[in-house]
Motif scaffolding. Structure first.
Motif, PDB file in Angstrom:
ATOM      1  N   ARG A  29       0.828  -1.209   0.000  1.00 29.86           N
ATOM      2  CA  ARG A  29       0.000   0.000   0.000  1.00 29.86           C
ATOM      3  C   ARG A  29       0.864   1.261   0.000  1.00 29.86           C
ATOM      4  NH1 ARG A  29      -4.302  -2.199   4.497  1.00 29.86           N
ATOM      5  NH2 ARG A  29      -5.615  -3.368   3.044  1.00 29.86           N
ATOM      6  N   THR A  30       1.996   1.218   0.704  1.00 24.30           N
ATOM      7  CA  THR A  30       2.909   2.362   0.732  1.00 24.30           C
ATOM      8  C   THR A  30       3.433   2.659  -0.665  1.00 24.30           C
ATOM      9  OG1 THR A  30       3.564   1.864   3.000  1.00 24.30           O
ATOM     10  CG2 THR A  30       5.066   3.235   1.704  1.00 24.30           C
ATOM     11  N   PHE A  31       3.843   1.617  -1.388  1.00 26.78           N
ATOM     12  CA  PHE A  31       4.385   1.818  -2.728  1.00 26.78           C
ATOM     13  C   PHE A  31       3.302   2.315  -3.684  1.00 26.78           C
ATOM     14  CE2 PHE A  31       8.057  -0.263  -1.106  1.00 26.78           C
ATOM     15  CZ  PHE A  31       9.098   0.089  -1.938  1.00 26.78           C
ATOM     16  N   ILE A  32       2.081   1.813  -3.540  1.00 26.27           N
ATOM     17  CA  ILE A  32       0.976   2.302  -4.370  1.00 26.27           C
ATOM     18  C   ILE A  32       0.734   3.782  -4.082  1.00 26.27           C
ATOM     19  CG2 ILE A  32      -1.512   2.142  -4.770  1.00 26.27           C
ATOM     20  CD1 ILE A  32      -1.242  -0.888  -4.332  1.00 26.27           C
ATOM     21  N   ARG A  33       0.762   4.141  -2.794  1.00 21.49           N
ATOM     22  CA  ARG A  33       0.535   5.535  -2.410  1.00 21.49           C
ATOM     23  C   ARG A  33       1.611   6.452  -2.996  1.00 21.49           C
ATOM     24  NH1 ARG A  33       1.186   5.298   2.755  1.00 21.49           N
ATOM     25  NH2 ARG A  33       3.130   6.470   2.775  1.00 21.49           N
ATOM     26  N   LYS A  34       2.855   5.983  -3.041  1.00 19.84           N
ATOM     27  CA  LYS A  34       3.934   6.790  -3.618  1.00 19.84           C
ATOM     28  C   LYS A  34       3.678   7.063  -5.100  1.00 19.84           C
ATOM     29  CE  LYS A  34       7.566   5.438  -0.417  1.00 19.84           C
ATOM     30  NZ  LYS A  34       8.820   4.705  -0.208  1.00 19.84           N
ATOM     31  N   VAL A  35       3.166   6.054  -5.811  1.00 12.82           N
ATOM     32  CA  VAL A  35       2.832   6.249  -7.233  1.00 12.82           C
ATOM     33  C   VAL A  35       1.693   7.249  -7.358  1.00 12.82           C
ATOM     34  CG1 VAL A  35       2.057   5.136  -9.352  1.00 12.82           C
ATOM     35  CG2 VAL A  35       3.619   3.937  -7.834  1.00 12.82           C
ATOM     36  N   GLU A  36       0.664   7.092  -6.518  1.00 11.29           N
ATOM     37  CA  GLU A  36      -0.489   8.001  -6.552  1.00 11.29           C
ATOM     38  C   GLU A  36      -0.055   9.446  -6.303  1.00 11.29           C
ATOM     39  OE1 GLU A  36      -3.686   7.311  -7.103  1.00 11.29           O
ATOM     40  OE2 GLU A  36      -3.775   5.134  -6.951  1.00 11.29           O
ATOM     41  N   GLU A  37       0.833   9.634  -5.336  1.00 11.06           N
ATOM     42  CA  GLU A  37       1.304  10.986  -5.025  1.00 11.06           C
ATOM     43  C   GLU A  37       2.103  11.570  -6.185  1.00 11.06           C
ATOM     44  OE1 GLU A  37       3.409  10.432  -1.366  1.00 11.06           O
ATOM     45  OE2 GLU A  37       1.566  10.358  -0.175  1.00 11.06           O
ATOM     46  N   ALA A  38       2.929  10.745  -6.820  1.00 10.48           N
ATOM     47  CA  ALA A  38       3.707  11.215  -7.964  1.00 10.48           C
ATOM     48  C   ALA A  38       2.786  11.587  -9.123  1.00 10.48           C
ATOM     49  CB  ALA A  38       4.711  10.155  -8.401  1.00 10.48           C
ATOM     50  N   ILE A  39       1.726  10.825  -9.311  1.00 14.64           N
ATOM     51  CA  ILE A  39       0.756  11.131 -10.373  1.00 14.64           C
ATOM     52  C   ILE A  39       0.053  12.451 -10.068  1.00 14.64           C
ATOM     53  CG2 ILE A  39      -1.442  10.410 -11.397  1.00 14.64           C
ATOM     54  CD1 ILE A  39      -0.435   7.504 -11.135  1.00 14.64           C
ATOM     55  N   SER A  40      -0.309  12.652  -8.797  1.00 20.07           N
ATOM     56  CA  SER A  40      -1.051  13.869  -8.439  1.00 20.07           C
ATOM     57  C   SER A  40      -0.197  15.124  -8.586  1.00 20.07           C
ATOM     58  CB  SER A  40      -1.593  13.766  -7.016  1.00 20.07           C
ATOM     59  OG  SER A  40      -0.537  13.736  -6.087  1.00 20.07           O
ATOM     60  N   THR A  41       1.134  14.986  -8.432  1.00 21.46           N
ATOM     61  CA  THR A  41       2.000  16.155  -8.639  1.00 21.46           C
ATOM     62  C   THR A  41       2.170  16.462 -10.124  1.00 21.46           C
ATOM     63  OG1 THR A  41       4.019  14.826  -8.634  1.00 21.46           O
ATOM     64  CG2 THR A  41       3.315  15.749  -6.520  1.00 21.46           C
ATOM     65  N   GLY A  42       1.938  15.473 -10.972  1.00 25.45           N
ATOM     66  CA  GLY A  42       2.039  15.676 -12.412  1.00 25.45           C
ATOM     67  C   GLY A  42       3.428  15.441 -12.963  1.00 25.45           C
ATOM     68  N   ASP A  43       4.337  14.938 -12.139  1.00 27.08           N
ATOM     69  CA  ASP A  43       5.717  14.677 -12.573  1.00 27.08           C
ATOM     70  C   ASP A  43       5.802  13.260 -13.138  1.00 27.08           C
ATOM     71  OD1 ASP A  43       8.405  14.645 -12.987  1.00 27.08           O
ATOM     72  OD2 ASP A  43       8.970  14.679 -10.868  1.00 27.08           O
ATOM     73  N   GLN A  44       5.875  13.166 -14.465  1.00 24.70           N
ATOM     74  CA  GLN A  44       5.843  11.837 -15.091  1.00 24.70           C
ATOM     75  C   GLN A  44       7.084  11.016 -14.780  1.00 24.70           C
ATOM     76  OE1 GLN A  44       5.799  11.473 -19.375  1.00 24.70           O
ATOM     77  NE2 GLN A  44       4.614   9.595 -19.276  1.00 24.70           N
ATOM     78  N   SER A  45       8.252  11.639 -14.741  1.00 23.21           N
ATOM     79  CA  SER A  45       9.475  10.872 -14.474  1.00 23.21           C
ATOM     80  C   SER A  45       9.462  10.292 -13.068  1.00 23.21           C
ATOM     81  CB  SER A  45      10.707  11.738 -14.688  1.00 23.21           C
ATOM     82  OG  SER A  45      10.711  12.828 -13.791  1.00 23.21           O
ATOM     83  N   ALA A  46       8.983  11.066 -12.099  1.00 23.94           N
ATOM     84  CA  ALA A  46       8.874  10.559 -10.724  1.00 23.94           C
ATOM     85  C   ALA A  46       7.828   9.450 -10.648  1.00 23.94           C
ATOM     86  CB  ALA A  46       8.511  11.683  -9.766  1.00 23.94           C
ATOM     87  N   ALA A  47       6.745   9.621 -11.387  1.00 24.15           N
ATOM     88  CA  ALA A  47       5.686   8.611 -11.395  1.00 24.15           C
ATOM     89  C   ALA A  47       6.177   7.315 -12.031  1.00 24.15           C
ATOM     90  CB  ALA A  47       4.463   9.141 -12.145  1.00 24.15           C
ATOM     91  N   LYS A  48       6.955   7.431 -13.098  1.00 20.73           N
ATOM     92  CA  LYS A  48       7.495   6.230 -13.752  1.00 20.73           C
ATOM     93  C   LYS A  48       8.431   5.472 -12.830  1.00 20.73           C
ATOM     94  CE  LYS A  48       7.305   7.129 -18.707  1.00 20.73           C
ATOM     95  NZ  LYS A  48       8.075   7.367 -19.935  1.00 20.73           N
TER      96      LYS A  48
END
Length: 90
Positions: A29-48
């Protein structure tokens, strides 16, 4: 309450397994949340990079029986499509 030797052992095993499963579920769940947060910031490289870290954790959780294999695959697929969509809107 367990009153045979084998039942007492089973209780100990279940408690140990439950603790391990709780840790794995929390990590997933922590790792999923990190992806969700990166998506919400709009930073694609961080999200990838967050998705690349989360995918093996999710699939390992499926392998260990924490979530169903299809459930893990669905989560990875939906997160991947949302990360890909970040590149299209920018």
């Amino acid at each position: 309450m367990a009153n045979t030797k084998s039942a007492k052992k089973a209780v100990r095993q279940i408690a140990r397994r439950t603790a391990i499963n709780r840790q794995r579920r929390s990590k997933m769940r922590t790792f999923i949340r990190k992806v969700e947060e990166a998506i919400s910031t709009g930073d694609q490289s961080a999200a990838k990079s967050a998705l690349a870290a989360a995918e093996p954790i999710l699939m390992r959780a499926a392998q260990k029986g924490i979530v169903h294999k299809n459930n893990a695959s669905r989560k990875v697929s939906r997160l991947s499509s949302r990360v890909a969509a970040l590149g299209k809107q920018a």
